[in-house]
Design a protein around this motif. Structure first.
Motif, PDB file in Angstrom:
ATOM      1  N   ASN A   4       0.825  -1.202   0.000  1.00  0.00           N
ATOM      2  CA  ASN A   4       0.000   0.000   0.000  1.00  0.00           C
ATOM      3  C   ASN A   4       0.865   1.260   0.000  1.00  0.00           C
ATOM      4  O   ASN A   4       0.544   2.257  -0.663  1.00  0.00           O
ATOM      5  CB  ASN A   4      -0.909  -0.010   1.232  1.00  0.00           C
ATOM      6  CG  ASN A   4      -1.710   1.267   1.386  1.00  0.00           C
ATOM      7  OD1 ASN A   4      -2.498   1.634   0.526  1.00  0.00           O
ATOM      8  ND2 ASN A   4      -1.497   1.960   2.502  1.00  0.00           N
ATOM      9  N   SER A   5       1.988   1.209   0.720  1.00  0.00           N
ATOM     10  CA  SER A   5       2.877   2.381   0.810  1.00  0.00           C
ATOM     11  C   SER A   5       3.588   2.663  -0.510  1.00  0.00           C
ATOM     12  O   SER A   5       4.105   3.768  -0.716  1.00  0.00           O
ATOM     13  CB  SER A   5       3.908   2.173   1.917  1.00  0.00           C
ATOM     14  OG  SER A   5       4.789   1.104   1.593  1.00  0.00           O
ATOM     15  N   THR A   6       3.624   1.684  -1.433  1.00  0.00           N
ATOM     16  CA  THR A   6       4.310   1.887  -2.717  1.00  0.00           C
ATOM     17  C   THR A   6       3.393   2.455  -3.796  1.00  0.00           C
ATOM     18  O   THR A   6       3.878   2.869  -4.848  1.00  0.00           O
ATOM     19  CB  THR A   6       4.894   0.559  -3.236  1.00  0.00           C
ATOM     20  OG1 THR A   6       3.824  -0.361  -3.518  1.00  0.00           O
ATOM     21  CG2 THR A   6       5.839  -0.056  -2.218  1.00  0.00           C
ATOM     22  N   LEU A   7       2.081   2.486  -3.545  1.00  0.00           N
ATOM     23  CA  LEU A   7       1.148   2.994  -4.553  1.00  0.00           C
ATOM     24  C   LEU A   7       1.196   4.516  -4.596  1.00  0.00           C
ATOM     25  O   LEU A   7       1.213   5.177  -3.557  1.00  0.00           O
ATOM     26  CB  LEU A   7      -0.277   2.530  -4.254  1.00  0.00           C
ATOM     27  CG  LEU A   7      -0.572   1.038  -4.425  1.00  0.00           C
ATOM     28  CD1 LEU A   7      -2.018   0.734  -4.043  1.00  0.00           C
ATOM     29  CD2 LEU A   7      -0.307   0.596  -5.852  1.00  0.00           C
ATOM     30  N   LYS A   8       1.219   5.056  -5.799  1.00  0.00           N
ATOM     31  CA  LYS A   8       1.221   6.510  -5.968  1.00  0.00           C
ATOM     32  C   LYS A   8      -0.167   7.054  -5.652  1.00  0.00           C
ATOM     33  O   LYS A   8      -1.175   6.585  -6.180  1.00  0.00           O
ATOM     34  CB  LYS A   8       1.616   6.873  -7.408  1.00  0.00           C
ATOM     35  CG  LYS A   8       1.737   8.367  -7.647  1.00  0.00           C
ATOM     36  CD  LYS A   8       2.170   8.655  -9.074  1.00  0.00           C
ATOM     37  CE  LYS A   8       2.267  10.153  -9.314  1.00  0.00           C
ATOM     38  NZ  LYS A   8       2.668  10.462 -10.720  1.00  0.00           N
ATOM     39  N   LEU A   9      -0.219   8.065  -4.814  1.00  0.00           N
ATOM     40  CA  LEU A   9      -1.498   8.597  -4.358  1.00  0.00           C
ATOM     41  C   LEU A   9      -1.909   9.836  -5.160  1.00  0.00           C
ATOM     42  O   LEU A   9      -1.100  10.722  -5.412  1.00  0.00           O
ATOM     43  CB  LEU A   9      -1.435   8.951  -2.879  1.00  0.00           C
ATOM     44  CG  LEU A   9      -1.217   7.779  -1.910  1.00  0.00           C
ATOM     45  CD1 LEU A   9      -1.266   8.276  -0.486  1.00  0.00           C
ATOM     46  CD2 LEU A   9      -2.252   6.690  -2.130  1.00  0.00           C
ATOM     47  N   THR A  10      -3.157   9.859  -5.563  1.00  0.00           N
ATOM     48  CA  THR A  10      -3.772  11.044  -6.164  1.00  0.00           C
ATOM     49  C   THR A  10      -5.160  11.197  -5.555  1.00  0.00           C
ATOM     50  O   THR A  10      -5.634  10.322  -4.818  1.00  0.00           O
ATOM     51  CB  THR A  10      -3.905  10.892  -7.691  1.00  0.00           C
ATOM     52  OG1 THR A  10      -4.873   9.858  -7.978  1.00  0.00           O
ATOM     53  CG2 THR A  10      -2.580  10.536  -8.338  1.00  0.00           C
TER      54      THR A  10
END
Length: 617
Positions: free
Chosen positions: A117-123
């Motif tokens: 989850n911490s590796t997913l790019k957030l938008t």
């Protein structure tokens, strides 16, 4: 007096304001450009689509526009597939023998899920679930246990929840007439939990593929440790080697129509099974591709959901990897042609000392290549496919011109082509690319120059790294390994922007300014990139395509020599060849101090290398 004080205070306030604004958008080039346009008094582009031509008639109804876009995007693949000619061969005719190994999917733990989850790019872009990733991601630990159960249930049963097979598509204008739906590309957003499920499967499938060395070594697209520059290095190496041997070389730059959208699901599943994805994992991928739905969001209006029957999911994590598997056996079509791939950018090369024999051999092999595309139901766009005849500018050209044919269609010959953002010309001089980026840099230098009086040095430096530096660094070690006379225009432009940042007079010396700002000159960037490439090779961090790319002196000589761990330089008859990294790389690496070459970590090596280069050159 008061007017001058007012102007001073006003300029200081403006500087402080834009310093804050640019700082907020330091990692977002789109927002940076928005601020720049506001400074220059330019209007930002309008994202709303006011009208769309439907069946030849303009329509302004927002609901109808959204529905029409969805009809168009979901119907592209079927329309293209119907136009592909039949083939006597099947996709199985080009596959290798099935792998004896089988892909095994292991369950996920709560800890692993949180790490992924911490590796997913957030938008803030929400999918069909209308959940903001920036809210979900930081609070995922609150629902980790039930989410782990759902994901493991999916992996163990081979079933994907229907809610994780939907996407929301936004049409983004490319170019041309704004009322024509064909001038828009779809940008898909998946539900956040669907991304997590895909990330779990991606990690497992990608690890298996890498362990089994399944992918073609000269496929550099969407792969960790690979890059666009590696594709261009391979091209430069093959062509310069042929020129050095006084041979002709042809490169065909194939163009595919909507390659990701037209992937046939049945063929993809056959290929997955051939590579060892069997049993429940294969059932999972079959269910993952089945009953996928999408809606279009346009002008704030949502269309209804429509079924997607072709293609790998756009905007997904698994989509690119599945496409690499789909196109992986294309090089099996010919043992004569050399393939260099970057996802769907498929390029074919051949070299020969006989002009006539090269064309004849090439056309015979292209029949097999064409059969592969037909058997795999991918559309070749012959209107945009072209080829370059590579040779030394001193080599005499035959009086008669050969023809390259695909399915009876004559492929146009061009002198230069844009590939992965680099302009490749017929003599590998990189002149067209240098001219192109010179215009881009000159334009951006002019923009920064107009803003320099109201922006502090720190922001001007940020703009340099946002608007100038990317052009100077992109594949620099390839095109900047060149004659100084060809690079002179860019060198002058870089000096000009440094003077603007440091507020120096016109034509003043810039050496101290470069050192003060810690900015590398053009030729220093080339040295930096070349040395890093050699470091990665030495530490075995490069992809398999570069295995045994250089020879050590100790591998050539059996007797005692002074520097056995140095690389052996190859002889180059032409300057075109000497500029290639295959020749220039070992020479630079051998010149570096041993203490620098022995640094164990790449980040540390890059830091020390920059200091060394700025002092030495």
């Amino acid at each position: 007096m008061y007017r001058n004080r007012f102007k001073t205070i006003k300029n200081k306030i403006i500087q402080n304001y834009y310093t804050l604004e640019f700082a907020k958008s330091s990692n977002d080039i789109k927002k940076t450009w928005t601020i720049i346009k506001s400074l220059m008094g330019q209007k930002t582009s309008v994202t709303n689509i006011q009208s769309l031509t439907i069946n030849g008639v303009p329509n302004t109804d927002k609901s109808i526009i959204a529905e029409n876009f969805n009809d168009y995007f979901t119907g592209i693949a079927q329309n293209l597939s119907a136009k592909i000619p039949g083939s006597k061969k099947t996709c199985s005719d080009f596959m290798n023998y099935p792998l004896p190994n089988s892909f095994v999917v292991t369950p996920i733990t709560p800890q692993e899920l949180l790490e992924l989850n911490s590796t997913l790019k957030l938008t803030h872009s929400a999918g069909p679930d209308q959940l903001d990733p920036c809210i979900i991601s930081p609070n995922l630990s609150l629902i980790t246990d039930p989410l782990v159960d759902i994901i493991n249930c999916s992996l163990m049963t081979g079933m994907v929840p229907n809610g994780m097979k939907t996407s929301t598509v936004t049409p983004i204008f490319k170019q041309g007439i704004t009322t024509d739906p064909t001038n828009y590309r779809p940008i898909s957003v998946l539900a956040y939990f669907a991304k997590l499920l895909e990330k779990v499967m991606y990690q497992r499938l990608n690890n298996y593929i890498n362990k089994m060395n399944i992918l073609y070594p000269y496929q550099h697209g969407f792969r960790s440790g690979h890059s666009t520059s590696m594709s261009v290095i391979n091209i430069q190496d093959k062509i310069s080697h042929a020129i050095d041997k006084n041979e002709f070389s042809i490169g065909i730059f194939l163009d595919l129509s909507k390659a990701f959208d037209t992937v046939d699901h049945n063929i993809l599943l056959k290929k997955l099974e051939n590579y060892g994805v069997r049993g429940i994992p294969l059932s999972w991928f079959k269910d993952y591709l089945t009953n996928r739905m999408q809606q279009v969001k346009c002008n704030g209006i949502f269309s209804s959901f429509k079924s997607i029957k072709f293609g790998v999911p756009q905007g997904s994590l698994l989509g690119p990897l599945l496409f690499l598997i789909y196109i992986n056996d294309l090089p099996n079509t010919s043992s004569v042609l050399q393939f260099i791939l970057f996802a769907d950018d498929s390029n074919v090369f051949i070299s020969h000392n006989s002009y006539e024999n090269m064309y004849q051999l090439l056309n015979n092999e292209l029949e097999l290549v064409s059969d592969w595309f037909k058997a795999n139901k991918l559309s070749l766009n012959l209107l945009k496919t072209n080829y370059i005849l590579f040779s030394s500018h001193r080599k005499l050209q035959p009086s008669h011109q050969g023809s390259v044919l695909i399915d009876g269609t004559v492929i146009p010959q061009v002198k230069s082509v844009k590939f992965l953002g680099i302009y490749i010309d017929q003599h590998i001089t990189w002149n067209d690319h240098i001219d192109h980026i010179s215009l881009k840099i000159a334009k951006n230098v002019g923009i920064i120059s107009r803003l320099a009086h109201i922006l502090p040095t720190s922001i001007l430096l940020t703009l340099y790294y946002s608007l100038i530096y990317p052009y100077l660094t992109y594949c620099n070690m390839i095109w900047a390994s060149n004659y100084p006379s060809r690079l002179n225009r860019i060198i002058i432009l870089q000096k000009r922007i440094i003077r603007i940042i440091r507020r120096l007079p016109y034509n003043s010396h810039t050496d101290q300014a470069f050192a003060y700002l810690g900015i590398l000159k053009l030729h220093q960037i080339k040295l930096m990139q070349t040395a890093e490439f050699m470091y990665r090779y030495t530490k075995r961090e490069l992809p398999n395509a570069f295995d045994n790319y250089f020879d050590l002196v100790m591998d050539i000589h059996s007797y005692h020599i002074r520097n056995p761990a140095q690389y052996r330089g190859e002889f180059a008859r032409t300057n075109t060849r000497s500029f290639a990294i295959k020749i220039a790389g070992p020479s630079l690496w051998n010149s570096l101090p041993q203490v620098l070459r022995d640094i164990p970590s790449r980040p540390h090596f890059k830091r020390e290398l920059k200091i060394y280069i700025m002092k030495q050159y």
